[in-house]
Write a protein that holds these residues in place. Structure first.
Motif, PDB file in Angstrom:
ATOM      1  N   UNK A 112       0.882  -1.176   0.000  1.00  0.00           N
ATOM      2  CA  UNK A 112       0.000   0.000   0.000  1.00  0.00           C
ATOM      3  C   UNK A 112       0.911   1.216   0.000  1.00  0.00           C
ATOM      4  N   UNK A 113       0.992   1.873  -1.137  1.00  0.00           N
ATOM      5  CA  UNK A 113       1.814   3.083  -1.212  1.00  0.00           C
ATOM      6  C   UNK A 113       1.176   4.164  -0.350  1.00  0.00           C
ATOM      7  N   UNK A 114       1.991   5.080   0.116  1.00  0.00           N
ATOM      8  CA  UNK A 114       1.491   6.111   1.009  1.00  0.00           C
ATOM      9  C   UNK A 114       1.999   7.473   0.569  1.00  0.00           C
ATOM     10  N   UNK A 115       1.218   8.468   0.896  1.00  0.00           N
ATOM     11  CA  UNK A 115       1.613   9.852   0.661  1.00  0.00           C
ATOM     12  C   UNK A 115       1.782  10.507   2.024  1.00  0.00           C
TER      13      UNK A 115
ATOM     14  N   UNK B 159       0.410  21.756  12.283  1.00  0.00           N
ATOM     15  CA  UNK B 159       1.051  20.635  12.985  1.00  0.00           C
ATOM     16  C   UNK B 159       2.397  20.322  12.327  1.00  0.00           C
ATOM     17  N   UNK B 160       3.318  21.230  12.437  1.00  0.00           N
ATOM     18  CA  UNK B 160       4.600  21.079  11.747  1.00  0.00           C
ATOM     19  C   UNK B 160       5.451  19.928  12.268  1.00  0.00           C
ATOM     20  N   UNK B 161       5.207  19.488  13.491  1.00  0.00           N
ATOM     21  CA  UNK B 161       6.041  18.420  14.043  1.00  0.00           C
ATOM     22  C   UNK B 161       5.481  17.029  13.742  1.00  0.00           C
ATOM     23  N   UNK B 162       4.303  16.954  13.115  1.00  0.00           N
ATOM     24  CA  UNK B 162       3.675  15.661  12.844  1.00  0.00           C
ATOM     25  C   UNK B 162       3.574  15.442  11.344  1.00  0.00           C
ATOM     26  N   UNK B 163       4.099  14.314  10.869  1.00  0.00           N
ATOM     27  CA  UNK B 163       3.958  13.931   9.470  1.00  0.00           C
ATOM     28  C   UNK B 163       2.952  12.790   9.422  1.00  0.00           C
ATOM     29  N   UNK B 164       1.899  12.990   8.683  1.00  0.00           N
ATOM     30  CA  UNK B 164       0.857  11.973   8.561  1.00  0.00           C
ATOM     31  C   UNK B 164       1.022  11.226   7.239  1.00  0.00           C
ATOM     32  N   UNK B 165       0.507  10.009   7.211  1.00  0.00           N
ATOM     33  CA  UNK B 165       0.546   9.205   5.992  1.00  0.00           C
ATOM     34  C   UNK B 165      -0.876   8.808   5.624  1.00  0.00           C
ATOM     35  N   UNK B 166      -1.174   8.880   4.335  1.00  0.00           N
ATOM     36  CA  UNK B 166      -2.476   8.414   3.861  1.00  0.00           C
ATOM     37  C   UNK B 166      -2.244   7.338   2.802  1.00  0.00           C
ATOM     38  N   UNK B 167      -3.124   6.327   2.762  1.00  0.00           N
ATOM     39  CA  UNK B 167      -2.949   5.252   1.781  1.00  0.00           C
ATOM     40  C   UNK B 167      -3.226   5.747   0.361  1.00  0.00           C
TER      41      UNK B 167
END
Length: 161
Positions: free
Chosen positions: A46-49, A56-64
């Motif tokens: 499952x590739x993610x972006x 929220x500069x300190x948090x990197x989120x990933x979406x499928x």
């Protein structure tokens, strides 16, 4: 498999042994086509972006994103059956014959499916013949690689797609 026939689930203080990786079969239209010695490449990717939400500069989120299914490579002993090679040669001639096949992991006795993966739209995309050596005494093992459109975990471990 009825709930009463299932192996006990893991609980504190109860040891549940994992299934053995050597007890499996490939099912094509309900018939096993060859005795397979090895399967490799069973995977879903499952590739993610990655993105940062505003503020929220300190948090990197990933979406499928896109889902991909790498080809699966099967090793099997050469027998009188040439069904798998005939299937491959239809693709070589430009007529891809897609089939729904399943890979079943069996219990220790080899009598019941304990897990089954269903490959939809499978077709052979690569073949490697057995090494031939007049001085050797190894089994004749060749490999076939299957590409497929979709992989699903079967709801019940006993029925082919």
């Amino acid at each position: 498999m009825p709930a009463s026939d299932k192996a006990p689930s893991a609980q504190p203080g109860v040891v549940v042994d994992p299934y053995r990786a050597y007890n499996f079969k490939l099912i094509d239209h309900g018939l096993m086509q060859a005795a397979f010695t090895r399967v490799e490449g069973l995977a879903i990717i499952v590739n993610r972006a990655l993105f940062r939400a505003g503020g929220e500069n300190s948090v990197v989120r990933a979406i499928p994103m896109q889902v991909s299914y790498p080809p699966v490579k099967l090793w099997y002993g050469v027998t009188d059956s040439d069904e798998l090679l005939r299937w491959l040669f239809t693709a070589v001639k430009g007529r891809v014959e897609r089939r729904d096949v399943s890979l079943a992991l069996l219990n220790e006795a080899g009598t019941d499916h304990v897990r089954r993966w269903d490959f939809f739209g499978a077709w052979p995309c690569e073949w490697h013949g057995t090494p031939l050596d007049a001085l050797g005494d190894e089994l004749a093992i060749e490999s076939l690689t299957l590409a497929f459109d979709r992989l699903e975990l079967a709801d019940d471990g006993n029925q082919a797609p």
